[in-house]
Scaffold this motif. Structure first.
Motif, PDB file in Angstrom:
ATOM      1  N   GLY A  27       6.759  28.730  10.735  1.00 40.55           N
ATOM      2  CA  GLY A  27       6.066  28.345   9.764  1.00 40.55           C
ATOM      3  C   GLY A  27       5.852  29.618   8.941  1.00 40.55           C
ATOM      4  O   GLY A  27       6.406  30.683   9.012  1.00 40.55           O
ATOM      5  N   TRP A  28       5.788  28.676   7.003  1.00 40.39           N
ATOM      6  CA  TRP A  28       6.300  29.837   6.281  1.00 40.39           C
ATOM      7  C   TRP A  28       4.509  30.033   6.070  1.00 40.39           C
ATOM      8  O   TRP A  28       4.386  29.689   5.160  1.00 40.39           O
ATOM      9  CB  TRP A  28       7.248  29.424   5.052  1.00 40.39           C
ATOM     10  N   ILE A  29       3.688  31.352   6.569  1.00 39.08           N
ATOM     11  CA  ILE A  29       2.279  31.388   6.194  1.00 39.08           C
ATOM     12  C   ILE A  29       1.854  31.858   4.856  1.00 39.08           C
ATOM     13  O   ILE A  29       2.544  33.417   4.500  1.00 39.08           O
ATOM     14  CB  ILE A  29       2.314  31.555   7.380  1.00 39.08           C
ATOM     15  N   ALA A  30       1.440  31.304   4.034  1.00 37.30           N
ATOM     16  CA  ALA A  30       1.096  32.188   2.906  1.00 37.30           C
ATOM     17  C   ALA A  30      -1.036  32.265   3.195  1.00 37.30           C
ATOM     18  O   ALA A  30      -1.202  31.708   3.929  1.00 37.30           O
ATOM     19  CB  ALA A  30       0.781  31.366   1.182  1.00 37.30           C
ATOM     20  N   PHE A  76      -5.221  29.382   5.471  1.00 37.63           N
ATOM     21  CA  PHE A  76      -3.656  29.829   5.206  1.00 37.63           C
ATOM     22  C   PHE A  76      -2.955  28.782   4.939  1.00 37.63           C
ATOM     23  O   PHE A  76      -4.191  27.765   4.688  1.00 37.63           O
ATOM     24  CB  PHE A  76      -2.886  30.885   6.443  1.00 37.63           C
ATOM     25  N   VAL A  77      -2.312  29.251   3.760  1.00 39.91           N
ATOM     26  CA  VAL A  77      -1.069  27.163   3.698  1.00 39.91           C
ATOM     27  C   VAL A  77       0.029  27.905   4.474  1.00 39.91           C
ATOM     28  O   VAL A  77       0.903  28.349   4.373  1.00 39.91           O
ATOM     29  CB  VAL A  77      -1.085  27.292   2.319  1.00 39.91           C
ATOM     30  N   TRP A  78       0.287  26.364   5.742  1.00 35.09           N
ATOM     31  CA  TRP A  78       1.885  26.408   5.966  1.00 35.09           C
ATOM     32  C   TRP A  78       2.938  25.864   4.838  1.00 35.09           C
ATOM     33  O   TRP A  78       1.789  24.899   4.112  1.00 35.09           O
ATOM     34  CB  TRP A  78       2.049  25.540   6.832  1.00 35.09           C
ATOM     35  N   ASN A  79       3.859  26.673   3.913  1.00 39.64           N
ATOM     36  CA  ASN A  79       4.691  26.088   3.558  1.00 39.64           C
ATOM     37  C   ASN A  79       6.227  25.105   4.248  1.00 39.64           C
ATOM     38  O   ASN A  79       6.778  25.977   4.910  1.00 39.64           O
ATOM     39  CB  ASN A  79       5.357  26.757   2.345  1.00 39.64           C
ATOM     40  N   LEU A  80       6.719  24.520   3.461  1.00 41.47           N
ATOM     41  CA  LEU A  80       7.987  23.522   4.765  1.00 41.47           C
ATOM     42  C   LEU A  80       9.308  24.460   4.335  1.00 41.47           C
ATOM     43  O   LEU A  80       9.170  24.331   2.500  1.00 41.47           O
ATOM     44  CB  LEU A  80       7.799  21.900   4.371  1.00 41.47           C
ATOM     45  N   THR A  81       9.666  24.884   4.731  1.00 36.92           N
ATOM     46  CA  THR A  81      11.027  26.275   4.183  1.00 36.92           C
ATOM     47  C   THR A  81      12.394  24.178   4.109  1.00 36.92           C
ATOM     48  O   THR A  81      12.722  23.666   5.183  1.00 36.92           O
ATOM     49  CB  THR A  81      11.480  26.538   5.759  1.00 36.92           C
TER      50      THR A  81
END
Ligand SMILES: Cc1cc2nc3c(=O)[nH]c(=O)nc-3n(C[C@H](O)[C@H](O)[C@H](O)COP(=O)(O)O)c2cc1C
Length: 153
Positions: A27-30, A76-81
């Motif tokens: 979970g790459w969380i912004a 928040f925003v989840w970003n795919l790694t």
């Protein structure tokens, strides 16, 4: 066969839990604080929990900036790694002083999101724009807080 009870300690050089429950998606969380300062961090205690409505979640081992920001703003925003982003993702785990921006520290670019104020990672091919539905304080089986329990190693 190796048996251990977590409350009695595992007796190994490293806690095996992480290695047993793996690989884990990231979970790459912004997130953003109420002053508009951006934050980005990886959470591997992360997964997708429901299709409709789509619900994802992550767990923080402590009261970290991402949690505080999301509790305050509800977004928040989840970003795919991806493989190419793995090093940058790792760099965003550095604990910078509150308010310092991990996007810049890791050489990443911000892109505007459409539905939330929190920016997304421009280099990431998939981003989920999220609203907070629930925040849960995990407890022990006896219902008590686990945060005060000593590491039994
Ligand atoms: C690959 C990876 C996975 C991580 N997973 C978690 C996790 O699941 N939970 C957690 O609390 N910290 C996790 N961390 C550590 C956080 O990313 C780190 O504490 C970070 O500084 C938190 O940032 P924040 O305070 O801006 O939210 C992970 C670090 C890395 C590199």
């Amino acid at each position: 066969m190796y048996f251990y009870q977590p409350s009695q300690g595992h007796g190994l050089p490293h806690d095996p839990l992480n290695a047993i429950v793996g690989p884990r998606p990231i979970g790459w969380i912004a997130s953003q604080d109420t002053a508009g300062r951006d934050n980005l961090a990886p959470y591997s205690f992360f997964n997708c929990f429901n299709y409709h409505p789509p619900i994802i979640g992550f767990a923080s081992t402590g009261w970290k900036d991402s949690v505080r920001n999301i509790m305050e703003t509800g977004e928040f925003v989840w970003n795919l790694t991806t493989r190419e982003l793995a090093s940058a993702m790792n760099e965003t785990s550095a604990s910078l002083p509150h308010g310092e921006d991990e996007f810049f520290a890791a050489g990443l670019t911000k892109a505007e999101s459409r539905l939330v104020k929190v920016p997304r990672v421009a280099q990431s091919p998939v981003n989920f724009e999220c609203r907070l539905s629930q925040s849960i304080q995990l407890t022990t089986a006896q219902g008590g807080s686990h945060r005060n329990l000593a590491d039994p190693r």
